[in-house]
Design an enzyme around this catalytic site. Structure first.
Site, PDB file in Angstrom:
ATOM      1  N   ARG A 275     -17.997  93.652 -21.546  1.00  0.00           N
ATOM      2  CA  ARG A 275     -17.355  92.343 -21.685  1.00  0.00           C
ATOM      3  C   ARG A 275     -18.329  91.190 -21.451  1.00  0.00           C
ATOM      4  NH1 ARG A 275     -11.786  92.865 -21.519  1.00  0.00           N
ATOM      5  NH2 ARG A 275     -11.580  90.676 -21.032  1.00  0.00           N
TER       6      ARG A 275
ATOM      7  N   ASN B 207     -12.473  84.642 -15.403  1.00  0.00           N
ATOM      8  CA  ASN B 207     -12.766  84.893 -16.815  1.00  0.00           C
ATOM      9  C   ASN B 207     -11.971  83.863 -17.608  1.00  0.00           C
ATOM     10  OD1 ASN B 207     -13.149  85.972 -19.374  1.00  0.00           O
ATOM     11  ND2 ASN B 207     -11.630  87.576 -19.107  1.00  0.00           N
ATOM     12  N   GLY B 208     -12.648  83.094 -18.462  1.00  0.00           N
ATOM     13  CA  GLY B 208     -11.928  82.077 -19.241  1.00  0.00           C
ATOM     14  C   GLY B 208     -12.665  80.754 -19.173  1.00  0.00           C
TER      15      GLY B 208
ATOM     16  N   CYS C 116     -16.674  88.412 -19.903  1.00  0.00           N
ATOM     17  CA  CYS C 116     -16.548  88.400 -18.449  1.00  0.00           C
ATOM     18  C   CYS C 116     -15.570  89.489 -18.024  1.00  0.00           C
ATOM     19  CB  CYS C 116     -16.077  87.068 -17.888  1.00  0.00           C
ATOM     20  SG  CYS C 116     -17.213  85.733 -18.179  1.00  0.00           S
TER      21      CYS C 116
ATOM     22  N   GLU D 283     -26.222  92.189 -35.625  1.00  0.00           N
ATOM     23  CA  GLU D 283     -25.717  92.242 -34.249  1.00  0.00           C
ATOM     24  C   GLU D 283     -26.618  93.034 -33.308  1.00  0.00           C
ATOM     25  OE1 GLU D 283     -20.950  92.437 -33.727  1.00  0.00           O
ATOM     26  OE2 GLU D 283     -21.784  94.053 -34.920  1.00  0.00           O
TER      27      GLU D 283
ATOM     28  N   LYS E 169     -18.037  92.015 -26.173  1.00  0.00           N
ATOM     29  CA  LYS E 169     -17.128  92.763 -27.026  1.00  0.00           C
ATOM     30  C   LYS E 169     -15.821  92.017 -27.250  1.00  0.00           C
ATOM     31  CE  LYS E 169     -15.521  97.089 -28.434  1.00  0.00           C
ATOM     32  NZ  LYS E 169     -16.029  96.812 -29.780  1.00  0.00           N
TER      33      LYS E 169
ATOM     34  N   GLU F 134     -19.725  93.467 -43.632  1.00  0.00           N
ATOM     35  CA  GLU F 134     -19.710  94.268 -42.409  1.00  0.00           C
ATOM     36  C   GLU F 134     -21.070  94.951 -42.190  1.00  0.00           C
ATOM     37  OE1 GLU F 134     -17.991  94.310 -39.910  1.00  0.00           O
ATOM     38  OE2 GLU F 134     -18.321  96.223 -38.919  1.00  0.00           O
TER      39      GLU F 134
ATOM     40  N   HIS G  63     -26.646  82.903 -57.609  1.00  0.00           N
ATOM     41  CA  HIS G  63     -26.358  81.468 -57.466  1.00  0.00           C
ATOM     42  C   HIS G  63     -27.110  80.864 -56.283  1.00  0.00           C
ATOM     43  CE1 HIS G  63     -23.416  81.638 -60.646  1.00  0.00           C
ATOM     44  NE2 HIS G  63     -22.920  82.735 -60.084  1.00  0.00           N
TER      45      HIS G  63
ATOM     46  N   LYS H  22     -23.310  94.318 -38.886  1.00  0.00           N
ATOM     47  CA  LYS H  22     -23.758  95.407 -38.009  1.00  0.00           C
ATOM     48  C   LYS H  22     -25.253  95.314 -37.761  1.00  0.00           C
ATOM     49  CE  LYS H  22     -20.967  96.474 -36.434  1.00  0.00           C
ATOM     50  NZ  LYS H  22     -19.687  95.948 -36.692  1.00  0.00           N
TER      51      LYS H  22
END
Ligand code: G6P
Length: 616
Positions: free
Chosen positions: A27, A108-109, A2, A496, A611, A489, A512, A493
């Site tokens: 955001r 925001n929150g 937000c 995402e 983000k 990572e 395994h 990537k």
């Protein structure tokens, strides 16, 4: 998560607010909205607030504004949303309002006690039109409003629990903007008879570089002539106007098609910035100004806990390996969200390191406070200057990689790994490492940026390899030791931004269970650079090949032999193993980028993500 932008001044607010929203769109981008106070008075018409909201990107809001001929006025607020309470629809988009009092609010929150407050407000006759916690807050402020917006906001904030950054206006006070924060970032940009308030500096710097970064529980009443900072009990609080250090060029896309591509390519430069003045070749040591006060504590540390979320956690995991390996101090990396709730034991000599690009991630902050309250020394490894983590830690080291806009983190990751490497060397040199030994590593560390340049030159090869597998819906990423977190990572990537299912794991773990997934042609990316476990990784490659999997290896330049064992090879220059993740991750970033473009996805704004995640 937000984005908020608000304006009070002498200019027409609409375009300024929309431009600000575009800067903050990373955001959250489920929906957007704007409310502007039109102060023109004619006949029976008194000052009133017009509102427009739209589902989707900020561009959808722009279209809507164009259709209605725009909103006039020099006081307003705007919001770009990442849904928490309630689905993505216009009714849930901000601003929210209380009709009776004429109060409009963006938030925001999360207001945690919103259900109880809602029942109370419904009993008072308020009718809710959305499923959001934010509308509850707007009605609560409205309920308490008795002609003084600042007092009503303070009163309401005394009743709420949770996190908020808010901006509030009221049609009965055409010269007042009230903003407040607790837990979510908010900055007041101070201009000449104008103020721009935003969730981060990127929406402010085009207008002014003078700003006040709010602290928790600050409430600021802003008029065109000035502002006053108080707390929620109306006690005046002193504030400091500081200079925002953000270059507008750094947040422009330039010639690149996406921020992610720009940021991948910026890594040689961003790492040079990160290293500048910190690598002392002559003395064979690392200089970290932010840590010198605590050098003794670092030397005597008995345990280092590294914490973060997402990409930052992967960097923290590499930090765990390198701190133990070089500085010989027990280290552990842990998801902040898990750490904080498991009643952690913090003994004397424990240092907690919060790793975060934004410096605002709610889980990371909560873990940091938990460790700090139990007596740990706290350090921040953060990119955004002045962010909450950077302010609430005892000391720290900035990444200095410049603003990262693409939602998928790239240059922040290499910056985090670089800083953690420097922290490890800072400690190691003061503990057991000789100047010569350290100097040898520093010599190589200094060449990492040019080595990344060399990898980036092979972009075309990476693109062609990606093309071969882009239709496959399941990928594995495997690595060992230092490059196990790199494998995680790489998988993160890919999933995402290309929405391909990818799993990262230690190469040995594959047999395994996950080996059951391997079928004909399934891509398995192995980080197989030369190092202590090279032979073991080769065995794992053979196991995948034996089951029909197709292996893409990230290997060391000059390793021609590996071509006989896999379908595709992406080469990186040779460096000591402990420095290799900064190189091996680069082809994986490029691969994820190309896969997302080939699949037609919005690389910089992947679905459902934000983000900066400022809620737990
Ligand atoms: C979000 C972002 C990730 C990021 C994580 C931690 O989930 O989408 O890219 O790694 O938050 O963010 P931080 O700002 O703390 O590094």
């Amino acid at each position: 998560m937000c984005g908020i932008v608000a304006y009070i001044g002498t200019k027409q607010a609409q375009n300024l607010l929309v431009e600000g929203l575009k800067r903050l769109e990373y955001r959250g981008y489920d929906s957007a909205g704007i409310a502007i106070l039109d102060a023109s008075v004619s006949g029976s018409r008194s000052p009133h607030i017009n509102i427009t909201r739209a589902v989707g990107r900020v561009s959808a809001l722009e279209d809507r504004l164009e259709q209605i001929g725009g909103l006039r006025g020099t006081l307003g607020l705007a919001h770009t949303r990442w849904a928490t309470h309630g689905g993505v629809c216009e009714a849930n988009a901000h601003p929210h309002k209380d009709d009776k009092s004429g109060i409009y609010l963006v938030h925001n929150g999360i207001i945690e006690n919103y259900s109880a407050l809602k029942i109370y407000l419904e009993e008072k006759g308020h009718k809710f039109t959305s499923e959001t916690d934010t509308e509850v807050l707007s009605m609560l402020i409205g309920e308490l409003y008795e002609g003084d917006l600042e007092a009503a906001v303070q009163g309401a904030l005394r009743e709420v629990t949770g996190a908020y950054a808010i901006a509030v206006i009221c049609d009965k006070e055409p010269d007042t903007l009230v903003v407040a924060r607790k837990g979510s970032p908010l900055i007041v940009g101070v201009g000449d008879k104008e103020f721009v308030v935003a969730s981060d500096a990127s929406a402010i710097v085009a207008h002014t570089t003078q700003a006040v970064t709010l602290d928790d529980y600050n409430v600021v009443k802003i008029t065109r002539d000035g502002f006053r900072t108080s707390d929620i009990h109306n006690a005046t609080v002193s504030h400091k106007v500081t200079q925002l250090e953000l270059d507008l060029d750094a947040i422009e896309l330039g010639d690149y098609s996406h921020y992610m591509l720009k940021e991948i390519n910026e890594q040689p430069r961003s790492l040079r910035n990160c290293f500048r003045g910190r690598i002392d070749q002559r003395e064979g040591k690392i200089v970290l100004g932010g840590l010198t006060t605590y050098a003794k504590e670092l030397v005597k540390a008995r345990r280092i806990i590294l914490t973060g979320q997402g990409t930052a956690l992967h960097a923290a995991m590499i930090g765990e390996y390198i701190i133990e390996d070089l500085a010989k101090v027990p280290a552990v990396a842990e998801y902040a969200s898990e750490f904080r709730y498991r009643n952690p034991i913090i003994e004397d000599g424990t240092i907690v390191v919060a790793v975060s690009q934004s410096g605002e991630t709610a889980d990371t902050l909560a873990a940091l406070y938990e460790a700090r309250d139990r007596g740990a020394l706290s350090l921040g490894v953060v990119n955004v200057v002045g962010s909450t983590i950077s302010r609430d830690t005892d000391a720290g080291v900035y990444l200095r990689v410049g603003p990262e806009i693409g939602v998928a983190s790239t240059k922040a990751f290499t910056g985090q790994v670089a800083v953690l490497t420097m922290i490890a060397l800072f400690m190691a040199r003061r503990r057991f490492m000789s100047a010569d030994q350290c100097a040898d590593l520093l010599k190589v560390l200094d060449t990492i940026p040019e080595k990344i340049e060399r990898i980036l030159e092979q972009d075309d090869v990476v693109r062609k390899v990606t093309q071969k597998y882009v239709e496959r819906d399941n990928w594995l990423f495997l690595g060992r030791g230092y490059n196990y977190p790199t494998a995680l990572e790489g998988a993160l990537k890919l999933k995402e931004i290309s929405y391909i299912h990818a799993e990262g794991m230690p190469a040995a773990e594959m047999k395994h269970g996950p080996i059951a997934l391997i079928n004909e042609g399934m891509p398995a990316v192995f980080i197989a650079n030369r190092g202590r476990q090279y032979d073991k990784v080769m065995s794992n490659i053979a196991e995948v090949r034996a089951r029909g999997g197709h292996v893409i290896a990230v290997a060391t330049e000059g390793d021609e032999q590996i071509k006989n064992h896999c379908q595709d090879v992406l080469y990186v220059p040779e460096v000591p193993e402990c420095l290799s993740p900064m190189l091996t991750v680069i082809p994986l970033q490029l691969m994820a980028y190309h896969a997302a473009v080939m699949r037609g996805h919005d690389v910089d704004k992947p679905r459902n993500l934000a983000k900066s995640v400022t809620v737990e």
